[in-house]
Design an enzyme around this catalytic site. Structure first.
Site, PDB file in Angstrom:
ATOM      1  N   GLY A   1      12.582 -15.572 -48.847  1.00  0.00           N
ATOM      2  CA  GLY A   1      11.840 -16.780 -48.507  1.00  0.00           C
ATOM      3  C   GLY A   1      10.701 -16.961 -49.491  1.00  0.00           C
ATOM      4  O   GLY A   1      10.914 -17.147 -50.700  1.00  0.00           O
TER       5      GLY A   1
ATOM      6  N   TYR B   1       8.854 -14.843 -50.820  1.00  0.00           N
ATOM      7  CA  TYR B   1       8.815 -13.831 -51.890  1.00  0.00           C
ATOM      8  C   TYR B   1       9.808 -14.107 -53.024  1.00  0.00           C
ATOM      9  O   TYR B   1       9.786 -13.427 -54.049  1.00  0.00           O
ATOM     10  CB  TYR B   1       9.010 -12.422 -51.324  1.00  0.00           C
TER      11      TYR B   1
ATOM     12  N   VAL C   1       9.453 -15.646 -41.216  1.00  0.00           N
ATOM     13  CA  VAL C   1       9.962 -14.870 -40.093  1.00  0.00           C
ATOM     14  C   VAL C   1       8.849 -14.026 -39.460  1.00  0.00           C
ATOM     15  O   VAL C   1       8.819 -13.815 -38.246  1.00  0.00           O
ATOM     16  CB  VAL C   1      11.193 -14.040 -40.543  1.00  0.00           C
ATOM     17  N   ASP C   2       7.929 -13.579 -40.270  1.00  0.00           N
ATOM     18  CA  ASP C   2       6.782 -12.785 -39.797  1.00  0.00           C
ATOM     19  C   ASP C   2       5.962 -13.592 -38.776  1.00  0.00           C
ATOM     20  O   ASP C   2       5.650 -13.108 -37.674  1.00  0.00           O
ATOM     21  CB  ASP C   2       5.926 -12.432 -41.028  1.00  0.00           C
TER      22      ASP C   2
ATOM     23  N   ASP D   1      17.704 -17.647 -34.856  1.00  0.00           N
ATOM     24  CA  ASP D   1      16.292 -17.278 -34.922  1.00  0.00           C
ATOM     25  C   ASP D   1      16.233 -15.820 -34.472  1.00  0.00           C
ATOM     26  O   ASP D   1      16.635 -15.491 -33.345  1.00  0.00           O
ATOM     27  CB  ASP D   1      15.533 -18.194 -33.949  1.00  0.00           C
TER      28      ASP D   1
HETATM   29  P1  ADP Z   1       9.656 -13.043 -47.412  1.00  0.00           P
HETATM   30  O1  ADP Z   1       8.158 -13.191 -47.535  1.00  0.00           O
HETATM   31  O2  ADP Z   1      10.086 -11.590 -47.294  1.00  0.00           O
HETATM   32  O3  ADP Z   1      10.390 -13.799 -48.461  1.00  0.00           O
HETATM   33  P2  ADP Z   1      10.169 -15.113 -45.381  1.00  0.00           P
HETATM   34  O4  ADP Z   1       9.836 -15.022 -43.932  1.00  0.00           O
HETATM   35  O5  ADP Z   1       9.437 -16.130 -46.199  1.00  0.00           O
HETATM   36  O6  ADP Z   1       9.994 -13.618 -45.960  1.00  0.00           O
HETATM   37  O7  ADP Z   1      11.720 -15.377 -45.545  1.00  0.00           O
HETATM   38  C1  ADP Z   1      12.707 -14.403 -45.301  1.00  0.00           C
HETATM   39  C2  ADP Z   1      13.918 -15.069 -44.658  1.00  0.00           C
HETATM   40  O8  ADP Z   1      13.677 -15.260 -43.257  1.00  0.00           O
HETATM   41  C3  ADP Z   1      14.253 -16.455 -45.198  1.00  0.00           C
HETATM   42  O9  ADP Z   1      15.666 -16.548 -45.353  1.00  0.00           O
HETATM   43  C4  ADP Z   1      13.793 -17.392 -44.083  1.00  0.00           C
HETATM   44  O10 ADP Z   1      14.540 -18.587 -44.046  1.00  0.00           O
HETATM   45  C5  ADP Z   1      14.110 -16.540 -42.874  1.00  0.00           C
HETATM   46  N1  ADP Z   1      13.471 -16.889 -41.600  1.00  0.00           N
HETATM   47  C6  ADP Z   1      12.360 -17.619 -41.364  1.00  0.00           C
HETATM   48  N2  ADP Z   1      12.112 -17.695 -40.037  1.00  0.00           N
HETATM   49  C7  ADP Z   1      13.109 -16.980 -39.419  1.00  0.00           C
HETATM   50  C8  ADP Z   1      13.443 -16.683 -38.059  1.00  0.00           C
HETATM   51  N3  ADP Z   1      12.701 -17.116 -37.031  1.00  0.00           N
HETATM   52  N4  ADP Z   1      14.541 -15.932 -37.815  1.00  0.00           N
HETATM   53  C9  ADP Z   1      15.306 -15.469 -38.828  1.00  0.00           C
HETATM   54  N5  ADP Z   1      15.048 -15.704 -40.124  1.00  0.00           N
HETATM   55  C10 ADP Z   1      13.973 -16.462 -40.413  1.00  0.00           C
END
Ligand code: ADP
Length: 172
Positions: free
Chosen positions: A120, A122, A34-35, A11
Site C-alpha cells: 500500500g 510502502y 490496514v493498520d 476486510d
Molecule cells: P503498507 O504501509 O505496509 O504498504 P497499507 O496498509 O498501506 O500497508 O497497505 C497494505 C495492503 O493492505 C494494501 O493492499 C491495502 O489495500 C490493504 N488494506 C487496506 N485496508 C485493509 C483492510 N481493512 N483489510 C485488508 N487489507 C487492507
C-alpha cells in the site's frame, strides 16, 4: 494434514481466524491503511498494549491481543518501504512472513490471515511482493505446524486475481 493456502477478498478485521497480521509501522502506534482499520476495529485498548512494546524493527514481528476483533490475536509486523529493491527489501519482506508464521506456531494457531504487506503506502510492487509472500510462508511452515489454513486477505479484486494466479501456479 498439509496446510491450505488460499486467497480471499475481504476486510481483514472481519475474519474469525486465530491470528491476523497487521502491516504496522515501526512505532506500532497505528497508522493508515490496514493498520488504521485494525486499530479502529479493535478499539483503544490495542494502542495501550502496543505502547508497552517499544516499537518494532522492519522485518520483525510482535504479538498483541485482538480486543474487539473476532480474531484471537494480532501479529504486528513492519514491512520494508520500497526503495528500488536493492536495499534489502525482498529479504525484509520475507522476514515479516517468516517471523509471523513462527509467532503463530508458537501460539498454536490453526489459522492465520495476512494482508498484502508493504504494497500500500510502502509502495512494494504487488506481483513481486505476492511471490515473496507465498514462497516465504511455504518455506517457513514447520513440518509439525499447528497452522492448517493460511489466508492471503486481498483488499482489491485485482490483488485477489493475482494471488489466485500465483497460488495456482499458472504462468501468465
Ligand atoms: P503498507 O504501509 O505496509 O504498504 P497499507 O496498509 O498501506 O500497508 O497497505 C497494505 C495492503 O493492505 C494494501 O493492499 C491495502 O489495500 C490493504 N488494506 C487496506 N485496508 C485493509 C483492510 N481493512 N483489510 C485488508 N487489507 C487492507
Amino acid at each position: 494434514m498439509p496446510t491450505l493456502l488460499r486467497a480471499i477478498q475481504s476486510d481483514i478485521t472481519k475474519l474469525p481466524v486465530d491470528a491476523i497480521v497487521n502491516a504496522a509501522n515501526s512505532s506500532l502506534l497505528g497508522g493508515g491503511g490496514v493498520d488504521g482499520a485494525i486499530h479502529r476495529a479493535a478499539g483503544p485498548d490495542l494502542v495501550h498494549e502496543c505502547r508497552l512494546l517499544g516499537g518494532c524493527k522492519t522485518g520483525e514481528a510482535k504479538v498483541t491481543k485482538a480486543y474487539r476483533l473476532p480474531a484471537q490475536f494480532i501479529i504486528h509486523t513492519v514491512g520494508p518501504v520500497w526503495n528500488g529493491g536493492d536495499k534489502g527489501e525482498p529479504e525484509l519482506l520475507a522476514s515479516c512472513y517468516r517471523k509471523s508464521i513462527a509467532l503463530a506456531e508458537e501460539r498454536s494457531a490453526a489459522s492465520i490471515a495476512f494482508p498484502s504487506i508493504s504494497t500500500g503506502v510502502y509502495g512494494y510492487p504487488i506481483e513481486s511482493a505476492a511471490q515473496i509472500a507465498i514462497r516465504s510462508v511455504r518455506d517457513s511452515l514447520r513440518t509439525d505446524s499447528s497452522i492448517q489454513e493460511i489466508l492471503f486477505c486481498c483488499f482489491s479484486a485485482e490483488d485477489l486475481r493475482l494471488y489466485e494466479r500465483l497460488l495456482n501456479g499458472t504462468a501468465r
